[in-house]
Design a protein around this motif. Structure first.
Motif, short mmCIF file in Angstrom:
data_model
loop_
_atom_site.label_atom_id
_atom_site.label_comp_id
_atom_site.label_asym_id
_atom_site.label_seq_id
_atom_site.Cartn_x
_atom_site.Cartn_y
_atom_site.Cartn_z
N ALA A 185 0.85 -1.19 0.00
CA ALA A 185 0.00 0.00 0.00
C ALA A 185 0.88 1.24 0.00
CB ALA A 185 -0.92 0.01 1.22
N ILE A 186 0.63 2.13 -0.94
CA ILE A 186 1.36 3.41 -0.98
C ILE A 186 0.38 4.53 -1.27
CG2 ILE A 186 3.30 4.73 -1.91
CD1 ILE A 186 4.54 2.19 -2.92
N GLY A 187 0.41 5.54 -0.42
CA GLY A 187 -0.49 6.68 -0.62
C GLY A 187 -0.43 7.56 0.62
N PRO A 188 -1.45 8.40 0.83
CA PRO A 188 -1.47 9.21 2.03
C PRO A 188 -1.44 8.32 3.28
CG PRO A 188 -3.22 9.84 0.50
CD PRO A 188 -2.61 8.60 -0.03
N ALA A 189 -0.83 8.83 4.36
CA ALA A 189 -0.66 8.04 5.57
C ALA A 189 -1.98 7.45 6.07
CB ALA A 189 -0.01 8.89 6.66
N ILE A 190 -3.02 8.24 5.99
CA ILE A 190 -4.31 7.77 6.49
C ILE A 190 -4.86 6.60 5.66
CG2 ILE A 190 -5.66 9.54 5.21
CD1 ILE A 190 -6.40 8.73 8.82
N MET A 191 -4.61 6.66 4.37
CA MET A 191 -5.05 5.58 3.48
C MET A 191 -4.28 4.29 3.81
SD MET A 191 -3.31 4.60 0.26
CE MET A 191 -3.56 3.07 -0.56
N MET A 192 -2.96 4.43 4.02
CA MET A 192 -2.16 3.23 4.33
C MET A 192 -2.58 2.64 5.68
SD MET A 192 1.63 4.11 2.87
CE MET A 192 1.90 5.72 3.59
N LYS A 193 -2.91 3.53 6.61
CA LYS A 193 -3.36 3.05 7.92
C LYS A 193 -4.60 2.17 7.77
CE LYS A 193 -5.56 4.62 12.12
NZ LYS A 193 -5.91 5.69 13.05
N PHE A 194 -5.57 2.62 6.98
CA PHE A 194 -6.80 1.86 6.85
C PHE A 194 -6.63 0.57 6.03
CE2 PHE A 194 -8.62 5.69 8.67
CZ PHE A 194 -9.45 5.10 9.62
N CYS A 196 -3.95 -1.17 6.11
CA CYS A 196 -3.28 -2.08 7.07
C CYS A 196 -4.26 -2.65 8.09
CB CYS A 196 -2.13 -1.36 7.77
SG CYS A 196 -0.76 -1.10 6.64
N LEU A 197 -5.20 -1.82 8.54
CA LEU A 197 -6.20 -2.34 9.50
C LEU A 197 -7.00 -3.46 8.85
CD1 LEU A 197 -7.51 0.96 11.16
CD2 LEU A 197 -6.21 -0.88 12.25
N LEU A 198 -7.33 -3.26 7.58
CA LEU A 198 -8.11 -4.26 6.84
C LEU A 198 -7.31 -5.56 6.64
CD1 LEU A 198 -10.66 -4.83 4.95
CD2 LEU A 198 -9.14 -4.14 3.08
N THR A 199 -6.07 -5.42 6.17
CA THR A 199 -5.30 -6.63 5.86
C THR A 199 -4.88 -7.37 7.14
OG1 THR A 199 -3.27 -5.33 5.68
CG2 THR A 199 -4.45 -5.81 3.63
N LYS A 200 -4.79 -6.63 8.24
CA LYS A 200 -4.46 -7.26 9.51
C LYS A 200 -5.60 -8.21 9.91
CE LYS A 200 -2.18 -6.03 13.74
NZ LYS A 200 -1.69 -5.00 14.59
N LYS A 201 -6.81 -7.73 9.66
CA LYS A 201 -8.00 -8.53 9.97
C LYS A 201 -7.95 -9.86 9.22
CE LYS A 201 -12.32 -7.46 8.49
NZ LYS A 201 -13.31 -6.48 8.09
N TYR A 202 -7.47 -9.83 7.98
CA TYR A 202 -7.40 -11.04 7.15
C TYR A 202 -6.03 -11.72 7.24
CZ TYR A 202 -11.82 -9.62 5.00
OH TYR A 202 -13.13 -9.28 4.78
N GLU A 203 -5.16 -11.17 8.10
CA GLU A 203 -3.80 -11.71 8.27
C GLU A 203 -3.01 -11.80 6.97
OE1 GLU A 203 -4.23 -15.31 10.50
OE2 GLU A 203 -5.01 -14.27 12.23
#
Ligand code: FES
Length: 272
Positions: A185-194, A196-203
């Protein structure tokens, strides 16, 4: 001094600059960046290399006018010279055959994502690119992405192109449809944060490329300090790419916000 060979207007505030830099063009790898300075007293600006042509001896940078320094850079034209371009800096992207990879690019983050997509393809991955922007004009490098990735999904906030929705919706759609082994993921920090939250959920392991403030680019000044898994790291020498699930995005967003008021003051001075 590095000459600007060509300049292309992508959208209202986004420009593509092809710059003479033969040594950097020869040695750069996906993920590397350069630090650019316009004027002797200019602020140092980190920019990821979007493309390089070793034969022509040029590198391509995609720049968005967001503050004083990037506006100064975007005001330069074909034939003008940039005071200095230092690089390639940082660690190259870790590329291997992961399997199926989703590459999420937001806004100008699509530019540094392009060489990563190409390197992932060359390593044998199935690559799905999700490109996102506020509106149609802010979707860049679509043609190049279509030539490089197996599939391209476009998301716009206002629905003026592709599908209406956030980048995370496009990424989740792919995750629900097929097995995804890796995400970038590359983009604004807030976009990368979200993302990451999503992909963490799916491991799903996720790498992000961080775009902090930088000054010296050598790990000495501390301007690009961030926290990764509880440890202090420097984006310029340890990054710019990190395990997104370990990044303290809230701290990073707070530190980036702290510079906003200074930036606004400088912009006002320019306008006066
Ligand atoms: Fe100074 Fe990274 S830019 S430590």
């Amino acid at each position: 001094m590095n000459k600007i060979i060509s300049k292309e207007h992508f959208s209202e505030k986004v420009f593509k600059l092809e710059i003479e830099a033969p040594l950097i063009a020869r040695s750069r790898k996906a993920g590397h960046f350069v630090i650019v300075r316009v004027g002797e007293k200019g602020e140092r600006m980190p920019l990821t290399i979007a493309a390089a042509d070793a034969v022509r001896g040029t590198i391509t940078l995609v720049v968005q006018e967001v503050g004083l320094s990037s506006t100064r850079l975007c005001e330069l034209n074909e034939g003008d010279y940039i005071t200095d371009v230092v690089g390639p800096l940082g660690q190259a992207t870790h590329i291997e055959n992961f399997g199926t990879v989703v590459c999420a690019g937001g806004g100008v983050g699509v530019a540094p994502m392009l060489p990563i997509v190409q390197a992932l393809k060359a390593a044998g991955n199935r690559v799905i690119a999700v490109l996102a922007g506020r509106s149609k004009e802010l979707i860049i490098l679509e043609k190049e992405m279509r030539e490089s990735a197996d599939e391209v999904i476009i998301m716009t906030d206002d629905g003026s192109y592709g599908r209406k929705g956030l980048v995370t919706e496009g990424v989740e759609e792919v995750i629900k449809r097929e097995k995804v082994d890796k995400c970038f993921a590359i983009g604004p920090a807030i976009m990368m944060k979200f993302v990451c939250l999503l992909t963490k959920k799916y491991e799903i392991p996720t790498d992000v490329s961080l775009n902090t403030i930088m000054v010296d680019g050598t790990g000495m000044c501390g301007a690009c300090r961030i926290t990764i898994g509880g440890k202090t790291k420097f984006v310029c020498v340890d990054g710019p790419e990190f395990d997104g699930h370990q990044v303290d995005f809230d701290e990073m967003l707070k530190r980036m916000g702290a510079f906003k008021s200074i930036e606004r003051e400088e912009m006002h001075k320019l306008e006066e």
